[in-house]
Design a protein around this motif. Structure first.
Motif, PDB file in Angstrom:
ATOM      1  N   PHE A 105       0.846  -1.191   0.000  1.00  0.00           N
ATOM      2  CA  PHE A 105       0.000   0.000   0.000  1.00  0.00           C
ATOM      3  C   PHE A 105       0.884   1.246   0.000  1.00  0.00           C
ATOM      4  O   PHE A 105       1.229   1.784   1.054  1.00  0.00           O
ATOM      5  CB  PHE A 105      -0.949  -0.017   1.197  1.00  0.00           C
ATOM      6  CG  PHE A 105      -1.929  -1.142   1.132  1.00  0.00           C
ATOM      7  CD1 PHE A 105      -3.075  -1.041   0.352  1.00  0.00           C
ATOM      8  CD2 PHE A 105      -1.687  -2.329   1.800  1.00  0.00           C
ATOM      9  CE1 PHE A 105      -3.964  -2.093   0.251  1.00  0.00           C
ATOM     10  CE2 PHE A 105      -2.571  -3.392   1.712  1.00  0.00           C
ATOM     11  CZ  PHE A 105      -3.713  -3.279   0.933  1.00  0.00           C
ATOM     12  N   PRO A 106       1.264   1.724  -1.194  1.00  0.00           N
ATOM     13  CA  PRO A 106       2.182   2.854  -1.291  1.00  0.00           C
ATOM     14  C   PRO A 106       1.642   4.125  -0.635  1.00  0.00           C
ATOM     15  O   PRO A 106       2.411   4.995  -0.250  1.00  0.00           O
ATOM     16  CB  PRO A 106       2.394   3.039  -2.794  1.00  0.00           C
ATOM     17  CG  PRO A 106       1.391   2.190  -3.473  1.00  0.00           C
ATOM     18  CD  PRO A 106       0.865   1.198  -2.488  1.00  0.00           C
ATOM     19  N   GLY A 107       0.342   4.239  -0.482  1.00  0.00           N
ATOM     20  CA  GLY A 107      -0.250   5.406   0.173  1.00  0.00           C
ATOM     21  C   GLY A 107      -0.249   5.289   1.684  1.00  0.00           C
ATOM     22  O   GLY A 107      -0.838   6.132   2.366  1.00  0.00           O
ATOM     23  N   GLY A 108       0.396   4.244   2.205  1.00  0.00           N
ATOM     24  CA  GLY A 108       0.471   4.058   3.653  1.00  0.00           C
ATOM     25  C   GLY A 108      -0.885   3.762   4.275  1.00  0.00           C
ATOM     26  O   GLY A 108      -1.801   3.271   3.605  1.00  0.00           O
ATOM     27  N   LYS A 109      -1.002   4.091   5.526  1.00  0.00           N
ATOM     28  CA  LYS A 109      -2.228   3.796   6.282  1.00  0.00           C
ATOM     29  C   LYS A 109      -3.434   4.577   5.761  1.00  0.00           C
ATOM     30  O   LYS A 109      -4.573   4.229   6.060  1.00  0.00           O
ATOM     31  CB  LYS A 109      -2.024   4.114   7.758  1.00  0.00           C
ATOM     32  CG  LYS A 109      -0.962   3.258   8.406  1.00  0.00           C
ATOM     33  CD  LYS A 109      -0.715   3.711   9.834  1.00  0.00           C
ATOM     34  CE  LYS A 109       0.546   3.069  10.374  1.00  0.00           C
ATOM     35  NZ  LYS A 109       0.892   3.584  11.694  1.00  0.00           N
ATOM     36  N   PRO A 112      -6.190   5.066  -0.196  1.00  0.00           N
ATOM     37  CA  PRO A 112      -7.645   5.010  -0.407  1.00  0.00           C
ATOM     38  C   PRO A 112      -8.177   3.607  -0.715  1.00  0.00           C
ATOM     39  O   PRO A 112      -9.376   3.359  -0.558  1.00  0.00           O
ATOM     40  CB  PRO A 112      -7.884   5.961  -1.594  1.00  0.00           C
ATOM     41  CG  PRO A 112      -6.555   6.115  -2.239  1.00  0.00           C
ATOM     42  CD  PRO A 112      -5.508   5.884  -1.181  1.00  0.00           C
ATOM     43  N   ASN A 113      -7.305   2.683  -1.123  1.00  0.00           N
ATOM     44  CA  ASN A 113      -7.744   1.317  -1.427  1.00  0.00           C
ATOM     45  C   ASN A 113      -7.596   0.379  -0.229  1.00  0.00           C
ATOM     46  O   ASN A 113      -7.981  -0.779  -0.301  1.00  0.00           O
ATOM     47  CB  ASN A 113      -6.969   0.769  -2.632  1.00  0.00           C
ATOM     48  CG  ASN A 113      -7.584  -0.504  -3.168  1.00  0.00           C
ATOM     49  OD1 ASN A 113      -8.805  -0.650  -3.212  1.00  0.00           O
ATOM     50  ND2 ASN A 113      -6.748  -1.437  -3.563  1.00  0.00           N
ATOM     51  N   LEU A 114      -7.044   0.841   0.883  1.00  0.00           N
ATOM     52  CA  LEU A 114      -6.769  -0.010   2.039  1.00  0.00           C
ATOM     53  C   LEU A 114      -8.032  -0.328   2.835  1.00  0.00           C
ATOM     54  O   LEU A 114      -8.843   0.554   3.129  1.00  0.00           O
ATOM     55  CB  LEU A 114      -5.766   0.683   2.963  1.00  0.00           C
ATOM     56  CG  LEU A 114      -5.468  -0.026   4.288  1.00  0.00           C
ATOM     57  CD1 LEU A 114      -4.654  -1.291   4.039  1.00  0.00           C
ATOM     58  CD2 LEU A 114      -4.708   0.907   5.221  1.00  0.00           C
TER      59      LEU A 114
END
Length: 160
Positions: A105-109, A112-114
């Motif tokens: 998850f490159p966007g971290g915590k 938006p897809n997590l």
């Protein structure tokens, strides 16, 4: 065979094996195929496995599910039945977050897809294949293994 002699002991071994190799095959019981996922454990929540997933993952919608586990040394097997649901609690995400998850998850915590999924285990069948030395020799030469030379098996309502 130590069949159901001490189900809690076998359940404890399962959790130990899962810590060593946290990979399971999990799928909803709606006829779709299972897929490999990495289980996250929170010792304060027994009988629950967590999975970080994309919101578009086939199990993200939740429901009745089955998970299968094979220990790293192929000496322990488990089949788990329960329910998958979303558990997007930020405190829980913080507790379970690690470098391996971040790689997905490159966007971290805040990606938006997590989504964080929880798998509440209702029942489990666990097998420990601890074949004795005499049983292993018989396997090599085609002999018959007696029950007391084979493995442990437990059916439990929960795993911890």
């Amino acid at each position: 065979m130590a069949d159901q002699d001490n189900p809690q002991e076998i359940a404890d071994k399962f959790l130990s094996k899962l810590h060593d190799s946290p990979f399971v095959m999990i799928g909803l019981t709606n006829g779709e195929h299972s897929e490999p996922m990495t289980a996250q454990l929170d010792d304060s929540q027994p009988n629950t496995l967590f999975f970080f997933a994309g919101k578009d993952n086939r199990i993200a919608r939740g429901g009745d599910a089955m998970a299968q586990f094979v220990g790293k040394g192929h000496d322990f097997f488990a089949c788990l039945a329960g329910t998958v649901s979303q558990a997007n609690d930020h405190a829980q995400i913080d507790r379970l977050w690690n470098n391996q998850v971040e790689a997905w998850f490159p966007g971290g915590k805040e990606d938006p897809n997590l989504t964080l999924l929880r798998f509440d285990i209702d029942s489990a069948e666990l097998w420990e294949t601890d074949i004795s030395l005499s049983g292993r020799v018989k396997m090599l030469f085609g002999g018959t293994i007696r029950g007391d030379e084979s493995s442990s098996h437990a059916v439990v309502d929960a795993v911890a």
